[in-house]
Motif scaffolding. Structure first.
Motif, PDB file in Angstrom:
ATOM      1  N   ILE A  92      -1.325  -8.674  -5.164  1.00 50.67           N
ATOM      2  CA  ILE A  92      -0.467  -8.610  -3.971  1.00 50.67           C
ATOM      3  C   ILE A  92      -1.344  -8.512  -2.711  1.00 50.67           C
ATOM      4  N   VAL A  93      -2.394  -7.712  -2.795  1.00 47.28           N
ATOM      5  CA  VAL A  93      -3.318  -7.569  -1.663  1.00 47.28           C
ATOM      6  C   VAL A  93      -3.915  -8.929  -1.308  1.00 47.28           C
ATOM      7  N   GLN A  94      -4.366  -9.654  -2.344  1.00 42.70           N
ATOM      8  CA  GLN A  94      -4.994 -10.968  -2.098  1.00 42.70           C
ATOM      9  C   GLN A  94      -4.031 -11.920  -1.400  1.00 42.70           C
ATOM     10  N   LYS A  95      -2.781 -11.915  -1.838  1.00 38.32           N
ATOM     11  CA  LYS A  95      -1.854 -12.910  -1.285  1.00 38.32           C
ATOM     12  C   LYS A  95      -1.147 -12.444  -0.015  1.00 38.32           C
ATOM     13  N   TYR A  96      -0.836 -11.153   0.068  1.00 40.63           N
ATOM     14  CA  TYR A  96       0.025 -10.704   1.170  1.00 40.63           C
ATOM     15  C   TYR A  96      -0.656  -9.741   2.146  1.00 40.63           C
ATOM     16  N   GLY A  97      -1.920  -9.419   1.879  1.00 36.44           N
ATOM     17  CA  GLY A  97      -2.691  -8.646   2.851  1.00 36.44           C
ATOM     18  C   GLY A  97      -2.318  -7.176   3.002  1.00 36.44           C
ATOM     19  N   TYR A  98      -1.642  -6.636   2.040  1.00 35.66           N
ATOM     20  CA  TYR A  98      -1.370  -5.199   2.092  1.00 35.66           C
ATOM     21  C   TYR A  98      -2.655  -4.413   1.825  1.00 35.66           C
ATOM     22  N   THR A  99      -2.622  -3.132   2.149  1.00 37.80           N
ATOM     23  CA  THR A  99      -3.692  -2.233   1.720  1.00 37.80           C
ATOM     24  C   THR A  99      -3.195  -1.464   0.498  1.00 37.80           C
ATOM     25  N   HIS A 100      -4.001  -1.483  -0.552  1.00 35.56           N
ATOM     26  CA  HIS A 100      -3.618  -0.832  -1.810  1.00 35.56           C
ATOM     27  C   HIS A 100      -4.160   0.596  -1.858  1.00 35.56           C
ATOM     28  N   LEU A 101      -3.271   1.559  -1.971  1.00 34.97           N
ATOM     29  CA  LEU A 101      -3.697   2.946  -2.152  1.00 34.97           C
ATOM     30  C   LEU A 101      -3.137   3.459  -3.470  1.00 34.97           C
ATOM     31  N   SER A 102      -4.002   3.660  -4.452  1.00 38.05           N
ATOM     32  CA  SER A 102      -3.564   4.226  -5.722  1.00 38.05           C
ATOM     33  C   SER A 102      -3.700   5.747  -5.632  1.00 38.05           C
ATOM     34  N   ALA A 103      -2.581   6.445  -5.785  1.00 42.04           N
ATOM     35  CA  ALA A 103      -2.617   7.914  -5.688  1.00 42.04           C
ATOM     36  C   ALA A 103      -3.559   8.474  -6.750  1.00 42.04           C
ATOM     37  N   GLY A 104      -3.527   7.897  -7.953  1.00 44.19           N
ATOM     38  CA  GLY A 104      -4.411   8.362  -9.028  1.00 44.19           C
ATOM     39  C   GLY A 104      -5.878   8.161  -8.657  1.00 44.19           C
ATOM     40  N   ASP A 105      -6.205   6.987  -8.086  1.00 47.72           N
ATOM     41  CA  ASP A 105      -7.599   6.733  -7.682  1.00 47.72           C
ATOM     42  C   ASP A 105      -8.031   7.687  -6.571  1.00 47.72           C
ATOM     43  N   LEU A 106      -7.135   7.948  -5.625  1.00 49.65           N
ATOM     44  CA  LEU A 106      -7.482   8.883  -4.538  1.00 49.65           C
ATOM     45  C   LEU A 106      -7.770  10.270  -5.113  1.00 49.65           C
ATOM     46  N   LEU A 107      -6.949  10.678  -6.092  1.00 47.47           N
ATOM     47  CA  LEU A 107      -7.171  11.995  -6.713  1.00 47.47           C
ATOM     48  C   LEU A 107      -8.486  12.012  -7.491  1.00 47.47           C
ATOM     49  N   ARG A 108      -8.751  10.924  -8.242  1.00 47.87           N
ATOM     50  CA  ARG A 108     -10.004  10.880  -9.018  1.00 47.87           C
ATOM     51  C   ARG A 108     -11.210  10.903  -8.090  1.00 47.87           C
ATOM     52  N   SER A 109     -11.108  10.215  -6.950  1.00 49.86           N
ATOM     53  CA  SER A 109     -12.278  10.201  -6.072  1.00 49.86           C
ATOM     54  C   SER A 109     -12.451  11.560  -5.388  1.00 49.86           C
ATOM     55  N   GLU A 110     -11.345  12.228  -5.081  1.00 50.99           N
ATOM     56  CA  GLU A 110     -11.441  13.590  -4.523  1.00 50.99           C
ATOM     57  C   GLU A 110     -12.075  14.539  -5.550  1.00 50.99           C
ATOM     58  N   GLN A 111     -11.664  14.359  -6.790  1.00 47.70           N
ATOM     59  CA  GLN A 111     -12.140  15.222  -7.865  1.00 47.70           C
ATOM     60  C   GLN A 111     -13.655  15.106  -8.037  1.00 47.70           C
ATOM     61  N   SER A 112     -14.154  13.875  -7.861  1.00 49.81           N
ATOM     62  CA  SER A 112     -15.578  13.665  -8.138  1.00 49.81           C
ATOM     63  C   SER A 112     -16.466  13.987  -6.936  1.00 49.81           C
ATOM     64  N   LYS A 113     -15.825  14.377  -5.811  1.00 48.74           N
ATOM     65  CA  LYS A 113     -16.624  14.744  -4.636  1.00 48.74           C
ATOM     66  C   LYS A 113     -17.335  16.060  -4.874  1.00 48.74           C
ATOM     67  N   GLU A 114     -18.522  16.135  -4.320  1.00 49.17           N
ATOM     68  CA  GLU A 114     -19.301  17.359  -4.432  1.00 49.17           C
ATOM     69  C   GLU A 114     -18.622  18.495  -3.635  1.00 49.17           C
ATOM     70  N   GLY A 115     -18.532  19.674  -4.251  1.00 46.34           N
ATOM     71  CA  GLY A 115     -18.053  20.858  -3.522  1.00 46.34           C
ATOM     72  C   GLY A 115     -16.596  20.825  -3.086  1.00 46.34           C
ATOM     73  N   THR A 116     -15.771  19.968  -3.691  1.00 45.15           N
ATOM     74  CA  THR A 116     -14.375  19.957  -3.280  1.00 45.15           C
ATOM     75  C   THR A 116     -13.635  21.161  -3.865  1.00 45.15           C
ATOM     76  N   GLN A 117     -12.707  21.650  -3.047  1.00 40.89           N
ATOM     77  CA  GLN A 117     -11.936  22.838  -3.394  1.00 40.89           C
ATOM     78  C   GLN A 117     -11.028  22.579  -4.604  1.00 40.89           C
ATOM     79  N   TYR A 118     -10.606  21.310  -4.753  1.00 37.18           N
ATOM     80  CA  TYR A 118      -9.550  21.015  -5.729  1.00 37.18           C
ATOM     81  C   TYR A 118     -10.046  20.332  -7.000  1.00 37.18           C
TER      82      TYR A 118
END
Ligand code: UDP
Ligand code: MG
Length: 211
Positions: A38-64
């Motif tokens: 959909i991003v390729q054809k219609y130019g939306y920005t894709h935000l996966s809530a699961g990916d955002l959580l996984r990337s927050e989780q893997s950050k150094e020193g994050t509270q959560y």
């Protein structure tokens, strides 16, 4: 003079108000795969809530970090304060880079009543939900696909134990949210069990008629 200035400002703000499509369906129903197309054809920005959580989780020193890690493994839904903060930040950053990039696919959210209430409270005035794209796919197919993906996804939750919990959470908590949106006429359903290209044919029909 003052009034026309305000009018112009309000028009500008309205134009920039982000438009959101929620993308829902069971684990492995094809949300992420179709979002890329959909991003390729219609130019939306894709935000996966699961990916955002996984990337927050893997950050150094994050509270959560620990909390997120255990919730994901257990297939439970992270408290909305955390998830919304990440979604909002990602949306704001994108629009700060380019104000014209104001259409978003929010993938894997809202997953329960807590998520939905949190969104309504914090985001209703700041974003318009256009519709909910629902990938409808049987639990058997979802489980099979996630197990296949688990061979090299590196995800802590693509295993039988976590999957059974994720499916249970989906049926108990997420499906009722989809049903609620259905009653409001906001759901666009796609048969998610078909091949990637076949599903995308159906997805395009939806986006072509909505745009
Ligand atoms: N998750 C959550 N809130 C969200 C999105 C995801 O708590 O808004 C957690 C939840 O534990 C879920 C996991 O992240 O089971 C993986 O979600 P993802 O959307 O990445 O999985 P998918 O459905 O794409 O397989
Ligand atoms: Mg996904």
């Amino acid at each position: 003079m003052v009034i026309s200035c305000w009018g112009a400002l309000i028009r500008k703000l309205l134009m920039m108000k982000p438009k959101v499509v929620f993308v829902l369906g069971g684990p492995g129903a094809g949300k992420g795969t179709q979002c890329v197309k959909i991003v390729q054809k219609y130019g939306y920005t894709h935000l996966s809530a699961g990916d955002l959580l996984r990337s927050e989780q893997s950050k150094e020193g994050t509270q959560y970090g620990e909390l997120i890690g255990s919730y994901i493994k257990e297939g439970k839904i992270v408290p909305v304060e955390i998830t919304i903060k990440l979604i909002k930040k990602a949306m704001d950053e994108k629009m700060a880079q380019d104000a014209a990039k104001n259409t978003f696919l929010i993938d894997g959210f809202p997953r329960n009543t807590d998520n939905l209430n949190g969104w309504n409270k914090q985001m209703n005035d700041h974003a318009d939900v256009k519709f909910v794209l629902f990938f409808d796919c049987s639990n058997e197919v979802c489980i099979q696909r996630c197990l296949e993906r688990g061979k090299d996804s590196g995800r802590t939750d693509d295993n039988v134990q976590s999957l059974l919990k994720r499916i249970q959470t989906y049926m108990q908590s997420t499906k009722p949210i989809i049903d609620q949106y259905e009653k409001e006429g906001k759901v666009r359903r796609v048969d998610g069990a078909k091949s990637v290209d076949e599903v995308f044919v159906d997805v395009q029909k939806i986006f072509d008629s909505e745009n």
